[in-house]
Scaffold this active site. Structure first.
Site: not given
Length: 281
Positions: A132, A166, A237-239
């Protein structure tokens, strides 16, 4: 006569001493035969000294794995249509009107940026992140952290993606071998185990958070099943960033949070990611 007198005195003295030793004590009555005295040592509850566990030192792990954690920024272009903002029902008589309105009053394309994290998984520049983060992106950039603390940016391209879990694999060309992380065995982790999350929450580069594995085998809906839950702080933002064990191995890829909760984050198990990225290592 004196000798006989002294002998008699000694005999009488011995008799008196014997009588005193055999007479029952007036202040301490004799104990009945059926009575017993419990030993104080048997009544005492044995306790052990508290066992203090020293917390692990995370600094060595962070210094070792930090250079392999990257910032991923992507940009995609959205062609706006004014009729979309009015949400005209399909087949409505106003649909043609707004279509003509868009034609005569066009709007400029809108660029939407997305920020995430990732980590280098091979010395050849292959990078793991969330699908994503780069979905529909027209341009992708990866920022590497240099030993002096500065960053350098490289354009990246998507070489593989698996939206149902994902995950995405990117490729950058730096002309040199890169430090990379190893994937651990996520089936071996246990609830309560220490973990670290490293990423770029809110564009704050290389932020480290620490917590434990809160649960394993979570199902948060959709195709994402068998998810790791952790209380290590994971924020927007950690994704795509790594979830690491105390050996510095990646046991999960951070992917989701509960917006209304605190201390609840989720990561894709490393064993799930192995199926996708094995061909690039």
């Amino acid at each position: 006569m004196q000798t006989r007198f002294l002998f008699v005195v000694v005999i009488m003295a011995c008799a008196l001493v014997g009588a005193c030793t055999t007479r029952p004590s007036a202040t301490k009555p004799a104990m009945p035969q059926h009575a017993t005295i419990s030993s104080p040592s048997k009544q005492r509850i044995e306790t052990k000294a508290p066992h203090f566990v020293e917390l692990p030192d995370f600094t060595e792990i962070v210094q070792r794995v930090g250079p392999a954690v990257v910032n991923v920024s992507s940009e995609r272009t959205i062609e706006p249509r004014r009729s979309q903002y009015f949400q005209v029902p399909k087949g409505s008589p106003f649909e043609d009107f707004f279509r003509e309105f868009d034609q005569f009053f066009p709007q400029s394309p809108v660029k939407k940026q997305s920020l995430g994290s990732g980590f280098v998984m091979s010395p050849h520049g292959h990078i793991v992140t969330n699908a994503h983060v780069v979905s529909g992106a027209s341009t992708i950039a990866v920022n590497l952290q240099l030993p002096n603390g500065e960053e350098e940016s490289y354009p990246a391209r998507v070489v593989a993606t698996q939206p149902d879990v994902d995950l995405a694999v990117l490729k950058i060309d730096t002309g040199r071998p890169l430090p990379y992380l190893h994937l651990g065995d996520s089936s071996r982790i246990r609830t309560g185990e220490w973990v670290l999350a490293i990423g770029n929450p809110f564009s704050l580069s290389h932020t480290v958070t620490v917590g434990i594995v809160s649960a394993t085998g979570r199902n948060i809906g959709g195709p994402l099943g068998d998810i790791i839950q952790t209380d290590a702080a994971i924020n927007p933002g950690n994704s795509g960033g790594p979830l690491l064990d105390l050996h510095g191995d990646v046991i999960g890829i951070n992917t989701a949070i509960v917006a209304t909760g605190q201390g609840i984050g989720f990561a894709i198990p490393s064993n799930t990611a192995k199926r996708l990225i094995a061909q690039y290592q």
